[in-house]
Design a protein around this motif. Sequence first.
Motif, short mmCIF file in Angstrom:
data_model
loop_
_atom_site.label_atom_id
_atom_site.label_comp_id
_atom_site.label_asym_id
_atom_site.label_seq_id
_atom_site.Cartn_x
_atom_site.Cartn_y
_atom_site.Cartn_z
N ARG A 150 -51.03 -16.62 1.48
CA ARG A 150 -50.98 -18.00 0.99
C ARG A 150 -49.83 -18.75 1.66
O ARG A 150 -49.95 -19.94 1.96
CB ARG A 150 -50.83 -18.01 -0.52
N LEU A 151 -48.72 -18.06 1.87
CA LEU A 151 -47.57 -18.67 2.54
C LEU A 151 -47.86 -18.89 4.02
O LEU A 151 -47.64 -19.98 4.55
CB LEU A 151 -46.35 -17.77 2.38
N VAL A 152 -48.35 -17.87 4.68
CA VAL A 152 -48.60 -17.96 6.12
C VAL A 152 -49.63 -19.04 6.43
O VAL A 152 -49.46 -19.84 7.36
CB VAL A 152 -49.06 -16.59 6.67
N VAL A 204 -44.64 -15.54 14.02
CA VAL A 204 -44.16 -14.18 13.74
C VAL A 204 -44.99 -13.49 12.65
O VAL A 204 -44.68 -12.37 12.26
CB VAL A 204 -42.67 -14.15 13.36
N PHE A 205 -46.04 -14.14 12.19
CA PHE A 205 -46.97 -13.54 11.24
C PHE A 205 -48.33 -13.44 11.91
O PHE A 205 -48.95 -14.45 12.21
CB PHE A 205 -47.03 -14.37 9.96
N ILE A 222 -38.77 -27.65 -0.50
CA ILE A 222 -37.59 -26.79 -0.34
C ILE A 222 -37.94 -25.34 -0.66
O ILE A 222 -37.54 -24.41 0.05
CB ILE A 222 -36.43 -27.31 -1.22
N LYS A 223 -38.69 -25.13 -1.74
CA LYS A 223 -39.12 -23.77 -2.07
C LYS A 223 -39.97 -23.18 -0.95
O LYS A 223 -39.81 -22.00 -0.57
CB LYS A 223 -39.91 -23.78 -3.39
N PHE A 224 -40.88 -23.97 -0.42
CA PHE A 224 -41.70 -23.50 0.69
C PHE A 224 -40.84 -23.16 1.91
O PHE A 224 -41.02 -22.10 2.53
CB PHE A 224 -42.73 -24.58 1.06
N ALA A 268 -53.30 -15.27 -7.73
CA ALA A 268 -53.50 -16.72 -7.86
C ALA A 268 -53.78 -17.39 -6.53
O ALA A 268 -53.37 -16.91 -5.46
CB ALA A 268 -52.27 -17.35 -8.51
N ASN A 269 -54.48 -18.51 -6.58
CA ASN A 269 -54.68 -19.40 -5.42
C ASN A 269 -55.20 -18.66 -4.19
O ASN A 269 -54.70 -18.82 -3.08
CB ASN A 269 -53.37 -20.12 -5.08
N GLY A 270 -56.21 -17.85 -4.39
CA GLY A 270 -56.81 -17.14 -3.28
C GLY A 270 -56.23 -15.77 -3.01
O GLY A 270 -56.78 -15.00 -2.23
#
Length: 546
Positions: free
Chosen positions: A328-330, A342-343, A470-472, A499-501
């Motif tokens: 979800r972050l990547v 780098v991912f 900022i959290k992201f 969550a969220n996928g």
Amino acid sequence: MLSKIKKLSLVILIITMTSCQDDFLETAPTDSVGPAVALADEASMQNVLNGIHRGMYSQSQTIFPGGNTARANDHWWVPQGDNLTGGIIHSADANNLGWRDNMQWNDHIIETSLTNEILWYHRYNIILHANLIIKRIDEGNLIDTPTLRAIKGQALTYRAFALLSLVQHYSKGYLIGNPSTDPGVPVILEPQTTGPRGTVQQVYDQIGKDLDAAITAFQNAAPRSTGGPETKSQLNINVAHGIKARWALSKGDWQTAATSAIAARQGFPIMGEADWKSGFNSNSLPEVIWGSNVIGTETTFFRSYFYLMCNTFNGSQNRSNPKIADRRLVDAIPSTDYRKDVFLKDAPNSNASAANGQGGWANNTNPLYTTQAQWTAARNAIRSQYGMTSGHNTHPYMHVKMLQKNPGTIDPDDIIYMRTSEMYLIEAEAKAMMNDIPGAQAALQALGGARDTAFNATTFATQAALMAQIKFQRRVELWGEGFGYTDHIRWDEGIDHGANGGSGASIILYQDAFVIAKPSVNNKWIFKIPQAEINANPDIGPGDQN
């Protein structure tokens, strides 16, 4: 203090320095070398400091009686902040050094766990030796010199660092609890003493006093040496400001957090793309403010940060269990942001024992690979590009952020504790929380604009939008550097891999840790006081347990 730490009152760390590449730790009982001798002059006190520096990355049994080879101190502690909170995700079942137990939340909630004991022992070991130095200097019979002030500044900063680490793990978070009444940790200011837990507020107050005193000492002190990566093992005024920024952020003192973060990063410019992609393996990177320089003669081999973290390290933890990032972050990282590189989202899942059961060509679902030859070629290309061995598995969303200088080996690399990007993010968060929208945008732009050619912080025009970004940015920029645990507590956020996928974590592997309620309602976020401490310390009883 715990009996193992009290025994250290009979042992003084002495470093025999023959060169920057050939130093080693020796111990001598006080019946042969007493404190008055071991701390007789500046050189002796610097040797004790060097012992603390080395203790940041050495195996714990070399630092205090009863230590254990399975923990090499901050080689272990740095990645655990992201391991516990699911930022670093395991792609397969591997439990080297208790890494899986910690990830599954089956470790820090047990009074007798090695994790709880070693963290407690190590941080109080730092405090003991810092206290010895501070007490010796405060006796007032040494000539006050810039070098002596630098030594005192380092000792005070180390004590503050250790107390902050302890109170953030063994007590409820400052912003989500009642610090004036919540149990803290013992504040020990004299060598060879014990103490009660006190309150979180009392611990925080002492940290603030120590950091202010350290900064004052450093202001008129000899500067830290410049040169190779070994110099950044020594603490200086920037490190003191950086720890003060973390301390203030964790307690909601937003103005102090912003001011201290700005002071901490002076002289340490944001690094560019080439440096950012070089592997985070050296203190020589321009924005590293503080880190351990792990020299070849003192490697911990299969106890190191890179053994736990780095997908090129030639150990079973890495070959069979490549670490992946939350998809979800990547997926949310813009294509214009070079950190996305780098991912490896499309890396083939080559592990037949992958936790998701999708390893091997027969289970391939990636439309990029229509033949087994294409799939195999992609796996081999990753191995070749990053220096992995033929035994290293690949996995979708695996990272190559942390890379060895000599990939495919078990060679040691430095551990980075503090860098400039974190300080920009602290400033941005603190100013956002003060509702200083332009100030927060400016701090965020300085970092985001350096990483993403299309980044425009002015699009985040409210406090809520700024905090979300900022959290992201913290999760992307500081991924794998260990800030997830304290971030989750400060923001009062739980964990939900589904969550969220979904994050990409396997519920079969993660078990109850797949979903963890937020810290304000779940006391499992607080580490247990070691049972051995309760047994040995007359000032702490069973009723003091978390």
